[in-house]
Design a protein around this motif. Structure first.
Motif, PDB file in Angstrom:
ATOM      1  N   GLU A  48      -7.969   0.657  -3.978  1.00 59.13           N
ATOM      2  CA  GLU A  48      -8.202   0.006  -2.684  1.00 59.13           C
ATOM      3  C   GLU A  48      -6.923  -0.523  -2.049  1.00 59.13           C
ATOM      4  N   GLY A  50      -3.940   0.595  -2.732  1.00 54.13           N
ATOM      5  CA  GLY A  50      -2.905   1.618  -2.746  1.00 54.13           C
ATOM      6  C   GLY A  50      -3.182   2.750  -1.779  1.00 54.13           C
ATOM      7  N   SER A  51      -4.153   2.574  -0.860  1.00 54.19           N
ATOM      8  CA  SER A  51      -4.493   3.689   0.025  1.00 54.19           C
ATOM      9  C   SER A  51      -3.648   3.716   1.293  1.00 54.19           C
ATOM     10  N   CYS A  52      -3.266   2.572   1.834  1.00 52.68           N
ATOM     11  CA  CYS A  52      -2.463   2.548   3.064  1.00 52.68           C
ATOM     12  C   CYS A  52      -0.979   2.349   2.770  1.00 52.68           C
ATOM     13  N   HIS A  53      -0.681   1.752   1.626  1.00 53.75           N
ATOM     14  CA  HIS A  53       0.707   1.534   1.214  1.00 53.75           C
ATOM     15  C   HIS A  53       0.704   1.506  -0.298  1.00 53.75           C
ATOM     16  N   PHE A  77      -2.653  -7.582   8.730  1.00 54.09           N
ATOM     17  CA  PHE A  77      -1.421  -7.043   9.332  1.00 54.09           C
ATOM     18  C   PHE A  77      -1.734  -5.952  10.361  1.00 54.09           C
ATOM     19  N   GLY A  78      -2.725  -6.227  11.210  1.00 58.02           N
ATOM     20  CA  GLY A  78      -3.060  -5.273  12.259  1.00 58.02           C
ATOM     21  C   GLY A  78      -3.971  -4.149  11.800  1.00 58.02           C
ATOM     22  N   ALA A  79      -4.444  -4.183  10.566  1.00 59.23           N
ATOM     23  CA  ALA A  79      -5.357  -3.140  10.089  1.00 59.23           C
ATOM     24  C   ALA A  79      -6.641  -3.772   9.555  1.00 59.23           C
ATOM     25  N   ASP A  80      -7.720  -3.039   9.628  1.00 61.37           N
ATOM     26  CA  ASP A  80      -8.977  -3.467   9.017  1.00 61.37           C
ATOM     27  C   ASP A  80      -8.999  -2.926   7.593  1.00 61.37           C
ATOM     28  N   ALA A  81      -8.853  -3.817   6.622  1.00 67.80           N
ATOM     29  CA  ALA A  81      -8.814  -3.396   5.209  1.00 67.80           C
ATOM     30  C   ALA A  81      -9.981  -4.018   4.451  1.00 67.80           C
TER      31      ALA A  81
END
Lengths: 164, 132
Positions: A48, A50-53, A77-81
């Motif tokens: 979870e 490690g998917s965007c960074h 940080f500007g994303a829906d996580a």
């Protein structure tokens, strides 16, 4: 008369040395943990976070920072996580358990890149400002660009490669 | 009946399972689309393709997933590599209903500032499944 002064001096000097040696005080209390990442990692966290960074090793921040980050994932940080409650609880517990064990400051930054230890290790003496602007680096948070083993929690100085 | 049982048992264990699951995921969106819109007829790969590359502000799905969904994408903010979105290039895509739903929720929110409709989701899948 002389001896007590010398003794006092030696004592206070060694106290100072002990303080400097205490890692926690080196960065005004904002020190990363040792180890940065346990040998056994949590699979949910890896997937979870490690998917965007790169999944950032838990020892990079104190427990209070992880709690704050995990409480605000819908605006991350500007994303829906966002995660469901069960996933969130499992990951939070794991991050908190393995958070920095050498952090003494009360500050709890949301960004690793805002911590005192990070800024010292990556200051202008170490890395020229132009390097951060290279397309292959793009963001300070792109640890992987210079630390190929970042996803394994490996930031060893001898394995750093700065991209051209 | 026996054949069907064997087929579904296989579907759960073999790579073949991904295909069966993709169909299931899309059928669930079909049922929901009919609920949301009584005039709904069928999903359209053409609409899905337009949706994939349509910019909202300065971002489209293609911004991170790449101009070609059969190739690797790159996260617009972090630069992280993203595996291809087209099932022909990455068989696991659209086979895990909760993963698919999680990312539709997040990415529609980020790009469109709203949830996607079931029709949009089904169109999107139809486009990606149509790529050979």
């Amino acid at each position: 008369m002389k001896t007590p002064i010398v003794i006092a001096l030696v004592l206070s000097l060694s106290a100072l040395a002990a303080q400097a040696g205490e890692h926690g005080d080196k960065y005004a209390g904002e020190s990363r943990g040792k180890p940065l990442q346990p040998a056994q990692t949590n699979a949910k966290w890896q997937q979870e976070c490690g998917s965007c960074h790169t999944a950032f090793a838990p020892g990079l921040l104190p427990a209070a920072s992880w709690r704050k980050i995990m409480a605000g994932l819908d605006k991350h940080f500007g994303a829906d996580a966002s995660l469901n409650a069960a996933e969130n609880q499992e990951i939070t517990a794991w991050l908190v358990e393995h958070a920095s064990n050498r952090w003494r400051a009360s500050a709890a930054p949301l960004r690793i890149t805002d911590t005192a230890w990070f800024q010292r290790k990556h200051d202008a003496h170490e890395i020229s400002p132009a390097v951060w602007k290279r397309p292959a680096v793009k963001s300070r948070a792109n640890c992987q660009a210079c630390h190929a083993g970042a996803d394994k929690g490996d930031f060893n100085e001898h394995r750093i490669r700065i991209p051209k | 009946m026996k054949k069907l049982l064997i087929a579904s048992a296989l579907a759960l264990s073999l790579p073949l399972g991904a295909v069966a699951n993709q169909i299931q995921v899309q059928e669930a969106y079909r049922a929901a689309a009919k609920q949301e819109n009584p005039g709904f007829k069928d999903f359209s790969a053409t609409r899905g393709q337009a949706f994939y590359s349509a910019k909202s502000g300065d971002t489209a799905c293609a911004t991170c997933h790449g101009d070609s969904p059969k190739a690797h994408g790159k996260h617009a903010k972090t630069g992280k590599d993203i595996l291809p979105l087209a099932p022909s290039a990455n068989a696991q895509r659209f086979s895990d209903a909760s993963k698919v739903e999680k990312w539709f929720k997040r990415n529609c929110n980020d790009v469109l500032k709203r949830a996607c409709t079931s029709e949009e989701k089904g169109d999107f899948m139809a486009y990606l499944l149509s790529l050979k």
